[in-house]
Write an enzyme that holds these catalytic residues in place. Structure first.
Site, PDB file in Angstrom:
ATOM      1  N   HIS A 173       4.529   2.610   1.796  1.00 24.77           N
ATOM      2  CA  HIS A 173       4.075   4.241   2.589  1.00 24.77           C
ATOM      3  C   HIS A 173       3.166   4.866   1.443  1.00 24.77           C
ATOM      4  O   HIS A 173       3.611   5.026   0.245  1.00 24.77           O
ATOM      5  CB  HIS A 173       5.380   4.787   3.252  1.00 24.77           C
ATOM      6  CG  HIS A 173       6.284   5.135   2.139  1.00 24.77           C
ATOM      7  ND1 HIS A 173       6.122   6.426   1.542  1.00 24.77           N
ATOM      8  CD2 HIS A 173       7.380   4.465   1.766  1.00 24.77           C
ATOM      9  CE1 HIS A 173       7.066   6.446   0.949  1.00 24.77           C
ATOM     10  NE2 HIS A 173       7.990   5.447   0.860  1.00 24.77           N
ATOM     11  N   ASP A 184       2.661   8.349   2.803  1.00 26.68           N
ATOM     12  CA  ASP A 184       3.294   9.333   2.978  1.00 26.68           C
ATOM     13  C   ASP A 184       4.419   9.914   1.870  1.00 26.68           C
ATOM     14  O   ASP A 184       4.938   9.015   1.488  1.00 26.68           O
ATOM     15  CB  ASP A 184       3.763   9.508   4.548  1.00 26.68           C
ATOM     16  CG  ASP A 184       4.886   8.624   4.814  1.00 26.68           C
ATOM     17  OD1 ASP A 184       4.650   7.497   4.447  1.00 26.68           O
ATOM     18  OD2 ASP A 184       5.828   9.331   5.331  1.00 26.68           O
ATOM     19  N   ASP A 206       7.859   7.620  -5.502  1.00 24.30           N
ATOM     20  CA  ASP A 206       8.354   7.312  -4.184  1.00 24.30           C
ATOM     21  C   ASP A 206       7.005   7.551  -3.264  1.00 24.30           C
ATOM     22  O   ASP A 206       7.034   8.703  -2.656  1.00 24.30           O
ATOM     23  CB  ASP A 206       9.615   8.042  -3.564  1.00 24.30           C
ATOM     24  CG  ASP A 206       9.979   7.555  -2.441  1.00 24.30           C
ATOM     25  OD1 ASP A 206       9.630   6.663  -1.670  1.00 24.30           O
ATOM     26  OD2 ASP A 206      10.780   8.113  -1.563  1.00 24.30           O
ATOM     27  N   GLU A 208       6.880   6.785   6.692  1.00 31.90           N
ATOM     28  CA  GLU A 208       7.994   5.975   6.595  1.00 31.90           C
ATOM     29  C   GLU A 208       9.173   7.364   5.952  1.00 31.90           C
ATOM     30  O   GLU A 208      10.319   7.059   6.451  1.00 31.90           O
ATOM     31  CB  GLU A 208       8.092   5.275   5.046  1.00 31.90           C
ATOM     32  CG  GLU A 208       9.144   4.218   4.486  1.00 31.90           C
ATOM     33  CD  GLU A 208      10.255   5.195   3.893  1.00 31.90           C
ATOM     34  OE1 GLU A 208      11.271   4.714   3.988  1.00 31.90           O
ATOM     35  OE2 GLU A 208       9.867   6.310   3.325  1.00 31.90           O
ATOM     36  N   GLU A 236       9.911   0.244  -2.665  1.00 29.05           N
ATOM     37  CA  GLU A 236      10.802   1.520  -2.862  1.00 29.05           C
ATOM     38  C   GLU A 236      11.485   1.499  -4.160  1.00 29.05           C
ATOM     39  O   GLU A 236      11.843   0.574  -4.739  1.00 29.05           O
ATOM     40  CB  GLU A 236      11.852   1.491  -1.665  1.00 29.05           C
ATOM     41  CG  GLU A 236      11.590   1.406  -0.243  1.00 29.05           C
ATOM     42  CD  GLU A 236      10.838   2.961   0.197  1.00 29.05           C
ATOM     43  OE1 GLU A 236      11.338   3.982  -0.552  1.00 29.05           O
ATOM     44  OE2 GLU A 236      10.157   3.079   1.018  1.00 29.05           O
ATOM     45  N   HIS A 253      12.170  12.521  -4.267  1.00 23.50           N
ATOM     46  CA  HIS A 253      12.433  13.992  -3.337  1.00 23.50           C
ATOM     47  C   HIS A 253      12.568  15.093  -3.801  1.00 23.50           C
ATOM     48  O   HIS A 253      13.010  16.006  -3.203  1.00 23.50           O
ATOM     49  CB  HIS A 253      13.710  13.331  -2.060  1.00 23.50           C
ATOM     50  CG  HIS A 253      13.096  12.502  -1.364  1.00 23.50           C
ATOM     51  ND1 HIS A 253      13.639  12.255   0.158  1.00 23.50           N
ATOM     52  CD2 HIS A 253      12.246  11.436  -1.383  1.00 23.50           C
ATOM     53  CE1 HIS A 253      13.007  11.443   0.698  1.00 23.50           C
ATOM     54  NE2 HIS A 253      12.084  10.523  -0.240  1.00 23.50           N
TER      55      HIS A 253
END
Length: 380
Positions: A68, A70, A101, A135, A164, A350
């Site tokens: 992904h 995003d 990520d 995602e 991932e 994150h």
């Protein structure tokens, strides 16, 4: 020292603020590189989500890199050491939102593919990319919609690597060869509101539901198996009452989640839960959200090819685990695809100041290259 191909592409991707569901032309950047080495590019836009299906070759087996473009919001910019969308290398570590990520993985995939195609121009089978910009968000118009499209035209992926961030301490120390299923229940238990001094004139839904919830919490659902821990039940949210200490509430709202192994199906869980609530005579409403089915890639040629690729680069065999949350691998697995996840160390994903070692991205590109050699190199 000038940027390596992997670092250069990773920095270009990170510099684009592609917070879900935005793509900010990340996929176009990848597509241009892939077209140059023989890929056909198919853009699939569903509602607010940009997806890319790229394929080189028209024969089997079909191997896919999935991921992904995003990223999650960066959070307070002032808490970052460096601006989140200005990729910066400090002491060999690349900082920026998406570094781990998973824009670093995307860069490693593209560079590995370019190298493989150059070294193996007559490789067997086909290479593909399934890339989404949805995602990290509601995952409604992303990978799952692309998979539905591919299945409708019987274009099925045989093997898939999702980039991932699977690694724990060192890049390649963990390969995820499956994920648990996730099932959420939103329960409303109905009672009769009243004064706490006159309980005979009311019906307390907390008292009514407590034994049933305790039974669910204590229940042994299964023993798990070689790759999965036993199924778990957890209450995530619970609410009742008006805030006053002298009022019996009229309703109780409870949200709970199951993370379940391949030893159970979602229908079995739903049936057992309803049986418990019914046996306690509750007046209730229960709505289910099916977040994803469990999947498992068992030991075989593909898993061996992945492990051997990692071992060749790191000199150590990876650990096979199914821990963690869900990923888009769950959508791809429903095609009957063998799916694994292999990416950078996940310690900063994150978080503010997300980062990844540049050397890890270089090693990751080498792992992806060796995997392509193992599954599609043939006798060349």
């Amino acid at each position: 020292m000038s940027d390596s191909p992997v670092l250069h592409l990773a920095k270009d991707l990170i510099s684009r603020p592609s917070v879900t569901p935005e793509d900010c032309d990340c996929q176009k950047l990848m597509a241009d590189r892939l077209k140059a080495v023989g890929f056909n590019i198919e853009e699939m836009v569903f509602e607010d989500t940009t997806n890319m299906w790229a394929r080189k070759g028209d024969t089997g087996p079909l191997f896919c890199f999935a991921g992904h473009t995003d990223v999650v919001p960066p959070g307070p910019a002032e808490k970052w050491h460096t601006p989140p969308f200005e990729p910066t290398v400090i002491d060999g570590i690349l900082h920026g939102r998406g570094a781990a990520d998973m824009k670093g993985s995307l860069a490693a995939m593209v560079v590995a593919t370019e190298r493989f195609v150059a070294d193996y121009p007559n490789h067997i089978g086909s290479i593909s990319y399934l890339i989404t910009s949805d995602e990290e968000g509601p995952f409604i118009n992303g990978t799952t919609r692309v998979v539905d499209t591919l299945m409708a035209r019987n274009e099925l992926i045989d093997m898939c690597l999702v980039g991932e961030p699977s690694s724990t301490h060192h890049v390649g120390d963990v390969v995820k060869n499956g994920r648990r299923g996730s099932l959420t229940g939103d329960l409303t238990v109905k009672g009769v509101q009243g004064h706490v001094a006159y309980p005979h004139l009311a019906k307390n839904p907390i008292h009514d539901a407590a034994p049933a919830l305790a039974e669910l919490a204590a229940m042994h659902w299964d023993n798990g198996n070689q790759f999965f821990p036993p199924t778990s039940f957890q209450i995530a949210n619970i609410h009742a009452g008006t805030g006053a200490s002298n009022v019996i509430p009229g309703e109780l709202d409870v949200q709970f989640n199951f993370r379940y192994s391949t030893e159970l199906t979602d229908s079995e869980i739903v049936k057992r839960v309803h049986n418990i609530f019914d046996s306690h005579g509750l007046d209730y409403q229960l709505d289910w959200t099916y977040n994803g089915q469990p999947f498992l890639t068992e030991e075989g040629d593909f898993l061996s090819a992945v492990s051997n690729a990692v071992s060749k680069v790191t000199k150590k065999a990876p650990e096979l685990l199914t821990t963690g949350g869900t990923s888009d691998g769950r959508f791809i697995a429903k095609m009957g695809t063998q799916v694994v996840e292999l990416g950078p160390v996940n310690a900063t994903i994150h978080k503010v100041n997300e980062c990844v070692k540049v050397a890890d991205l270089e090693q990751l590109a080498d792992m992806y290259y060796e995997l392509l050699v193992n599954v599609l190199g043939g006798n060349e």
